[in-house]
Design an enzyme around this catalytic site. Sequence first.
Site, PDB file in Angstrom:
ATOM      1  CD  GLN A 148     -43.519  16.875   8.430  1.00 50.95           C
ATOM      2  OE1 GLN A 148     -42.651  16.561   7.623  1.00 50.95           O
ATOM      3  NE2 GLN A 148     -43.300  17.782   9.360  1.00 50.95           N
ATOM      4  CG  ASP A 203     -36.953  12.941  11.169  1.00 52.69           C
ATOM      5  OD1 ASP A 203     -36.309  13.871  10.636  1.00 52.69           O
ATOM      6  OD2 ASP A 203     -38.179  12.803  11.065  1.00 52.69           O
ATOM      7  CE  LYS A 256     -39.113  17.406   6.272  1.00 54.47           C
ATOM      8  NZ  LYS A 256     -39.932  17.019   7.410  1.00 54.47           N
TER       9      LYS A 256
END
Length: 283
Positions: free
Chosen positions: A97, A120, A53
């Site tokens: 994460q 997200d 990322k």
Amino acid sequence: MAELISGKIVSEKLRSELRDEIAEFKLQCGRCPGLAVIVVGSDPASKVYVRNKHKACLDVGIESYQIEYPDGISEEELLLKIDELNADTKINGILVQLPLPNNISEKKVIERISPDKDVDAFHPANVGRITIGNYSFLPCTPSGIISLLDYYGVQISGKNCAVIGRSNIVGKPMALLLTERNGTVTLCHSKTQKLKEITLNSDIIVVAIGKAEFLTADMVKPGAVVIDVGINRNDEGKLVGDVKFDEVSQVASMITPVPGGVGPMTITTLLKNTLLAAKIQNK
Ligand code: NDP
């Protein structure tokens, strides 16, 4: 032999558009969009995802802030960091994460992220917005899959779609997005009966279960479009999806490979969401 749906190609095209849009944003606002990625613990897979990322952010001109904590960090400390990032105007997107260590509640962490910075799209406010079709952010993997289908001109409207797997991050939102595009969706899971009957009647099959080479050719209607979300290691240690690629590609009309299919689209959609968050916050 099925046509390959290449996430690499589509992702590169989208990233090239993003580079231009981000350069334009920088000209107008005098700064880059910023993404904070928090990783807790030493899980090697998480570390690889976070590193990828970071690299992707650099590639398109997003400022990436990587925040690493050891396994022992308390839930309170993590929540306070999220408060700090929520208030920081340099940060437009926040991603934690997953999975997190057992002492930290994923639910609390997700709910602490400001919905405006939730790139997200896991926050209940954003999930609710997706359900009623009034959203800013879409979850990265399902949204990336819709971009793939669009790029390859796959018609969704009026088609029978089977989504196998009902996780909050892939299966459920995938079913919603296909429904929004007027697909007729059957959402399948481990308790689904006569799965093969459902898949054999489906024009589009999305498999997201985490079981190596689960979908076999006898389960696929000739000419169907098959999207493989799974990331698994087979007995020989080779990276494989949830679809038995060699045989299903003989029956399907189009298919995503693993790697190089859905994976690159997930990260690219994250970059897209970060720019969108920056634009919304800058209004
Ligand atoms: P989860 O483990 O959260 O969910 C798995 C789902 O699959 C559950 O709904 C489960 O059903 C269902 N399932 C399990 N076994 C069967 C079966 N035999 N038949 C039908 N359904 C079954 O998975 P995720 O959605 O998080 O991930 C799925 C896969 O996708 C993993 O391999 C993951 O690594 C990968 N992934 C890839 C991404 C990418 O960018 N390429 C992004 C995210 C995930 P039930 O609910 O009944 O238990």
